[in-house]
Design a protein around this motif. Structure first.
Motif, PDB file in Angstrom:
ATOM      1  N   LEU A   1       0.810  -1.224   0.000  1.00 59.00           N
ATOM      2  CA  LEU A   1       0.000   0.000   0.000  1.00 59.00           C
ATOM      3  C   LEU A   1       0.844   1.275   0.000  1.00 59.00           C
ATOM      4  O   LEU A   1       0.317   2.366  -0.180  1.00 59.00           O
ATOM      5  CB  LEU A   1      -0.927  -0.001   1.222  1.00 59.00           C
ATOM      6  N   LYS A   2       2.165   1.121   0.231  1.00 56.89           N
ATOM      7  CA  LYS A   2       3.098   2.264   0.243  1.00 56.89           C
ATOM      8  C   LYS A   2       2.652   3.351   1.218  1.00 56.89           C
ATOM      9  O   LYS A   2       2.604   4.534   0.892  1.00 56.89           O
ATOM     10  CB  LYS A   2       3.253   2.845  -1.167  1.00 56.89           C
ATOM     11  N   VAL A   3       2.316   2.914   2.439  1.00 58.40           N
ATOM     12  CA  VAL A   3       1.836   3.851   3.452  1.00 58.40           C
ATOM     13  C   VAL A   3       3.017   4.459   4.210  1.00 58.40           C
ATOM     14  O   VAL A   3       4.086   3.868   4.305  1.00 58.40           O
ATOM     15  CB  VAL A   3       0.886   3.154   4.439  1.00 58.40           C
ATOM     16  N   TYR A   4       2.790   5.650   4.750  1.00 63.57           N
ATOM     17  CA  TYR A   4       3.765   6.284   5.642  1.00 63.57           C
ATOM     18  C   TYR A   4       3.504   5.880   7.089  1.00 63.57           C
ATOM     19  O   TYR A   4       4.426   5.812   7.898  1.00 63.57           O
ATOM     20  CB  TYR A   4       3.703   7.813   5.527  1.00 63.57           C
ATOM     21  N   THR A   5       2.217   5.648   7.427  1.00 59.73           N
ATOM     22  CA  THR A   5       1.855   5.258   8.785  1.00 59.73           C
ATOM     23  C   THR A   5       0.950   4.029   8.741  1.00 59.73           C
ATOM     24  O   THR A   5       0.283   3.770   7.731  1.00 59.73           O
ATOM     25  CB  THR A   5       1.108   6.389   9.528  1.00 59.73           C
ATOM     26  N   ALA A   6       0.922   3.303   9.852  1.00 60.03           N
ATOM     27  CA  ALA A   6       0.086   2.101   9.940  1.00 60.03           C
ATOM     28  C   ALA A   6      -1.395   2.439   9.810  1.00 60.03           C
ATOM     29  O   ALA A   6      -2.187   1.642   9.305  1.00 60.03           O
ATOM     30  CB  ALA A   6       0.346   1.394  11.276  1.00 60.03           C
ATOM     31  N   TYR A   7      -1.760   3.660  10.221  1.00 55.98           N
ATOM     32  CA  TYR A   7      -3.179   3.999  10.300  1.00 55.98           C
ATOM     33  C   TYR A   7      -3.758   4.469   8.970  1.00 55.98           C
ATOM     34  O   TYR A   7      -4.980   4.561   8.834  1.00 55.98           O
ATOM     35  CB  TYR A   7      -3.380   5.042  11.398  1.00 55.98           C
ATOM     36  N   GLU A   8      -2.901   4.717   7.986  1.00 55.26           N
ATOM     37  CA  GLU A   8      -3.393   4.984   6.626  1.00 55.26           C
ATOM     38  C   GLU A   8      -4.175   3.784   6.109  1.00 55.26           C
ATOM     39  O   GLU A   8      -5.181   3.935   5.402  1.00 55.26           O
ATOM     40  CB  GLU A   8      -2.224   5.278   5.688  1.00 55.26           C
TER      41      GLU A   8
END
Length: 580
Positions: free
Chosen positions: A98-105
């Protein structure tokens, strides 16, 4: 402390901070600042993950925990390897995909923005509290060394950590943690061998373990099903498993460490590295505490290891009562040494009956010593109800300051302060990231119309704000039983709920956002109620239920309540359609 100790202490810390700032200056975009440009190899990821968890509290409190209660605390980590496997299989590939910056994205993509925001807020509360405690822990050390005010030290330590964390972001944290872990393990190994060298001439390592075993300090495994016992095998592989699954899988201070890996494989190898070596590391640190216990069987120890508490009671009207307890403590120390000598002689001649008799005598004397120490704590409380009678966190530092040679004292203090800096830096880095991306950016400019430099600047400002908040929390902190346990209790209150939200997102596709949101809120309320109803039910402080089980309870409650809400909502919708 001598001049050489100050030179080693200041020089070590200055090198780590300066190196971190120099190697990571000039982050111009969010990817570089938050994820370190995704350049970390598996060794950097593994050491960074390990250093984030191994705060000053680990090296300050764990030896004291072993001194008082033995090796049983290591069972707390038994669920860690299994948690690492699950995270490598489920969490890491998804986060990278998912190429997220944070886990909560991820939670917004699966549910909605309010669920993402709720999980982020729960993280900010518990991790903000924990950051304050990780600053407070080393302040205790320097307070004992220098006699400085705790609040002043909180400000100094917190400011130093905040400076290089704000300067370099995730890359600064990763780079400095490699140096910090080297210093930490070097110092602990040196302390281990010095303690062995200080034991009586006829005592080798094997005999030292037998002496510790005679006092029950080597009781590693407890297979009982007693829920009031904090550390058992079953609590470790159930409550501990869920705690570590939540901590490494959903806590941004850890997620950010392995999201900085070059690839999925590098991140997974780093986590497996942590899973393999974390338990032996904790076992070793506990063993150092056990050896300190053996050392004090042959050498004088204070009645209470907290010097501030001792000074308080000796300046009060209860001073004579305390001195009587000190005299009894000194007499017990003589009895203890004689009993240990008899036990050692019985071991040498391999006479079974004499060994058993000497062992029983040691157990009896140690029980009298424990009662005497408890009486001393009661007198201290009478002298000052606000005094810190708990002295577990002072045991190791007392040994360092009073028995280690010049130069090594500075190194061991650098070990503990390095651990504080590494853990606090990860926490502040994650707190700033979550606040800037999950709250500020998402609710003010979700389409990212502003420049990358702008959000790097915002992240730095929020990191600085959290540094100030952590310092304020540290200034308000007090010793509650044991610092390492306090951090784990705070995490256990929140982690199970957050983990339940993520497991619902992964495996319960029929559950929708509203059910999860309401379920998470109700779960958090219930966990807090359960904590205050069962943990502190007795005035003596004895638990009716181990706090580790809160992780399992919170996770299951979040899943069951959310599923119930969703099923109830589905029934209502079906009924409404039938009415139409």
């Amino acid at each position: 402390m001598e001049l050489i100790d100050w030179i080693i202490l200041v020089g070590t810390l200055a090198f780590i901070v300066g190196y971190g700032v120099w190697k990571t200056k000039g982050s111009k975009n969010v990817n570089d600042y938050v994820l370190g440009g995704k350049e970390a190899n598996w060794t950097t990821v593994g050491l960074s993950v390990m250093a984030t968890q191994a705060s000053a509290i680990t090296f300050l409190s764990t030896p004291g925990q072993a001194f008082h209660d033995g090796m049983g605390f290591v069972q707390f980590y038994f669920g860690l390897p299994l948690a690492m496997v699950v995270i490598c299989i489920v969490f890491v590939p998804l986060y990278h995909k998912l190429k997220v910056y944070t886990a909560y994205e991820f939670l917004e993509a699966r549910f909605d923005v309010k669920t993402r925001t709720l999980a982020a807020l729960l993280f900010l509360i518990q991790r903000g509290l924990a950051a304050g405690i990780t600053i407070f822990a080393p302040s205790i050390i320097l307070s004992a060394v220098l006699g400085w005010d705790l609040k002043t030290l909180n400000v100094i330590i917190g400011t130093i950590v905040t400076i290089y964390t704000v300067s370099g972001g995730t890359k600064a944290v990763n780079v400095t943690q490699k140096q910090q872990m080297f210093i930490i393990m070097l110092g602990m190994f040196i302390a281990f061998f010095f303690i062995l060298g200080y034991l009586p001439a006829d005592m080798n390592f094997s005999k030292a373990l037998k002496v510790a075993g005679a006092s029950g300090k080597l009781d590693v495994l407890d297979f009982s099903f007693n829920t009031s016992t904090r550390y058992t095998f079953w609590n470790g592989i159930t409550g501990g498993f869920f705690l570590f699954l939540a901590y490494f899988g959903t806590d941004q201070s850890q997620v950010q460490r392995y999201l900085s890996g070059k690839s999925v494989r590098e991140s997974q190898l780093g986590l497996i590295f942590n899973g393999i070596f974390k338990i032996p590391m904790q076992f070793f640190i506990l063993l150092v505490g056990v050896l300190v216990f053996v050392f004090y069987q042959y050498n004088p120890s204070p009645l209470n290891f907290n010097p501030a508490a001792t000074a308080t009671v000796l300046e009060s009207k209860y001073a004579d009562d305390y001195r009587l307890l000190q005299e009894a403590h000194e007499e017990l120390a003589i009895e203890k040494k004689i009993a240990q000598d008899k036990f050692s002689m019985a071991l040498d001649i391999k006479e079974y009956d004499a060994t058993i008799e000497a062992k029983q005598n040691i157990i009896h004397i140690n029980e009298k010593d424990k009662q005497n120490r408890e009486a001393a704590r009661a007198v201290i409380k009478q002298a000052d109800s606000g005094a810190e009678t708990n002295d577990k966190d002072y045991v190791f530092i007392h040994f360092i300051l009073n028995y280690l040679p010049k130069g090594l004292i500075g190194l061991l203090l650098a070990v503990i302060l390095s651990a504080a800096m590494s853990s606090t830096a990860s926490e502040l880095n994650a707190l700033g990231t979550i606040t800037s991306l999950d709250l500020y950016k998402r609710h003010t400019d979700p389409e990212s119309k502003k420049s990358q430099e702008y959000y790097v600047s915002i992240s730095k400002w929020f990191t600085m704000v959290w540094g100030v908040i952590a310092i304020l929390i540290a200034c308000a902190a007090t010793l509650v039983d044991n610092l390492i346990q306090l951090v784990n209790i705070i995490g256990s209150i929140f982690y199970g709920n957050v983990l339940g939200i993520f497991l619902l997102a992964f495996f319960f596709k029929f559950v929708k956002s509203n059910a999860v949101f309401l379920g998470a809120i109700l779960t958090q309320i219930l966990v807090i109620v359960i904590y205050y109803s069962f943990i502190f039910i007795y005035p003596s402080g004895h638990e009716k239920m181990s706090y580790l089980l809160l992780n399992l309870i919170g996770c299951l409650l979040a899943i069951f309540i959310s599923c119930f809400f969703q099923l109830f909502d589905n029934i209502l919708k079906t009924k409404n359609l039938g009415d139409k």
